[in-house]
Design a protein around this motif. Structure first.
Motif, PDB file in Angstrom:
ATOM      1  N   PRO A  46       0.836  -1.524  -0.476  1.00 44.39           N
ATOM      2  CA  PRO A  46      -0.378  -0.004  -0.136  1.00 44.39           C
ATOM      3  C   PRO A  46       0.968   1.219   0.058  1.00 44.39           C
ATOM      4  O   PRO A  46       0.396   2.142  -0.691  1.00 44.39           O
ATOM      5  CB  PRO A  46      -1.142  -0.059   1.013  1.00 44.39           C
ATOM      6  N   GLU A  47       1.869   1.552   0.656  1.00 47.58           N
ATOM      7  CA  GLU A  47       2.522   2.464   0.755  1.00 47.58           C
ATOM      8  C   GLU A  47       3.469   3.159  -1.484  1.00 47.58           C
ATOM      9  O   GLU A  47       2.937   3.849  -1.110  1.00 47.58           O
ATOM     10  CB  GLU A  47       3.745   2.654   1.799  1.00 47.58           C
ATOM     11  N   ALA A  48       3.672   1.681  -0.939  1.00 49.66           N
ATOM     12  CA  ALA A  48       4.417   2.207  -2.606  1.00 49.66           C
ATOM     13  C   ALA A  48       3.629   2.453  -3.370  1.00 49.66           C
ATOM     14  O   ALA A  48       3.057   3.324  -4.305  1.00 49.66           O
ATOM     15  CB  ALA A  48       4.603   1.178  -3.301  1.00 49.66           C
ATOM     16  N   ILE A  49       1.863   1.670  -3.496  1.00 43.46           N
ATOM     17  CA  ILE A  49       1.227   2.770  -4.349  1.00 43.46           C
ATOM     18  C   ILE A  49       0.488   3.998  -3.541  1.00 43.46           C
ATOM     19  O   ILE A  49       0.621   4.846  -4.890  1.00 43.46           O
ATOM     20  CB  ILE A  49       0.072   1.070  -4.339  1.00 43.46           C
ATOM     21  N   ILE A  50       0.333   4.773  -2.968  1.00 45.06           N
ATOM     22  CA  ILE A  50       0.519   5.398  -2.513  1.00 45.06           C
ATOM     23  C   ILE A  50       1.272   6.913  -3.215  1.00 45.06           C
ATOM     24  O   ILE A  50       0.861   7.772  -3.393  1.00 45.06           O
ATOM     25  CB  ILE A  50      -0.191   5.896  -0.934  1.00 45.06           C
ATOM     26  N   ALA A 110      -1.855  12.478   3.035  1.00 47.00           N
ATOM     27  CA  ALA A 110      -2.887  12.136   4.410  1.00 47.00           C
ATOM     28  C   ALA A 110      -4.762  11.718   4.218  1.00 47.00           C
ATOM     29  O   ALA A 110      -4.997  10.254   5.414  1.00 47.00           O
ATOM     30  CB  ALA A 110      -2.961  13.494   4.551  1.00 47.00           C
ATOM     31  N   MET A 111      -5.285  12.099   2.808  1.00 51.15           N
ATOM     32  CA  MET A 111      -6.394  11.013   2.970  1.00 51.15           C
ATOM     33  C   MET A 111      -6.276  10.148   2.641  1.00 51.15           C
ATOM     34  O   MET A 111      -7.084   9.173   3.204  1.00 51.15           O
ATOM     35  CB  MET A 111      -6.897  12.324   1.497  1.00 51.15           C
ATOM     36  N   ALA A 112      -5.436   9.188   1.309  1.00 45.35           N
ATOM     37  CA  ALA A 112      -5.219   7.672   1.923  1.00 45.35           C
ATOM     38  C   ALA A 112      -4.430   7.331   2.689  1.00 45.35           C
ATOM     39  O   ALA A 112      -5.445   5.935   2.800  1.00 45.35           O
ATOM     40  CB  ALA A 112      -4.113   7.890   0.322  1.00 45.35           C
ATOM     41  N   HIS A 113      -4.267   7.829   3.944  1.00 44.76           N
ATOM     42  CA  HIS A 113      -4.078   6.545   4.843  1.00 44.76           C
ATOM     43  C   HIS A 113      -4.993   6.513   6.022  1.00 44.76           C
ATOM     44  O   HIS A 113      -5.473   6.186   6.564  1.00 44.76           O
ATOM     45  CB  HIS A 113      -2.508   7.846   5.594  1.00 44.76           C
TER      46      HIS A 113
END
Length: 230
Positions: free
Chosen positions: A109-113, A134-137
């Protein structure tokens, strides 16, 4: 004083209320806003959920994934949607062999974000980039994966766009690499009462990158297209 127009806002993939915050503030008393999210793995399930929670009739605003969901809602219940405002919208079905965002969000997930943050807004717009991350997290990878899966499996709706006779504003950013202006122009041409507008110095998320200009476009659209109904 004219009544406030009930308006439902549908955020983009991995986005939440923040992406419309500045636009809603700029529109002020012109609208009665409601931001709805429904990250289901099928657009049809999200359509049913949103319609169950939305006002009896309403203007409908969507960006990117939210714009595709908005089109599905409008096709399912055109009598309830008084106007459409679509941003960063590519209404075509995804090309075969494209990236599997759903699997990526589940695995890394972190890489995609980080990857998405680099393309959904202009790289020079550091504030918008930070806001997206921030929204994605807050939304989370699981919800984002469901949204991505629904988006990847969406139906081809081009033959039905002529059914959408409500007033529509199609807004594109001139630097949008995901849904280039040609996508917005093609969409506007397929809808009987749609107008196309281009925002300069703007990428895929106009309400986040250029909220003042985006709100002004929508306000002018309401004044010209919706005044008799308000």
């Amino acid at each position: 004083m004219s009544p406030r127009l009930p308006t439902v806002f549908l955020p983009a993939l991995l986005c939440d209320e923040r992406m419309y915050q500045d636009v809603i503030a700029a529109l002020g008393d012109a609208i009665e806003p409601q931001i709805l999210m429904s990250p289901q793995a099928r657009l049809s399930d999200s359509v049913t959920d949103i319609l169950a929670r939305a006002p009896r009739t309403f203007a409908l605003v969507g960006t990117s994934y939210g714009a595709n969901l908005a089109l599905a809602i409008a096709l399912a219940a055109p009598e309830r949607v008084s106007a459409l405002w679509l941003m960063g919208c590519n209404a075509s079905v995804p090309a075969a062999g494209g990236p599997d965002l759903a699997a990526g969000l589940e695995a890394t997930p972190e890489a995609i974000i980080e990857f998405l943050a680099g393309i959904v807004v202009r790289p020079a717009d550091h504030a918008a980039t930070a806001a997206f991350k921030a929204m994605a997290h807050r939304v989370g990878a699981a919800a984002g994966a469901a949204q991505a899966r629904a988006l990847a499996a969406r139906d081809d709706i081009w033959s039905r766009l002529g059914e959408l006779r409500m007033p529509a504003l199609i807004l594109s950013g001139d630097e949008d690499p995901i849904a280039p202006p040609a996508c917005g122009q093609q969409l506007a041409q397929a809808m009987p009462n749609a107008r196309f507008e281009l925002l300069s110095q703007c990428g895929h998320l106009p309400s986040l990158e250029q909220p003042t200009q985006a709100a002004a476009s929508f306000h002018a659209f309401l004044d010209s297209a919706m005044q008799p109904a308000r």
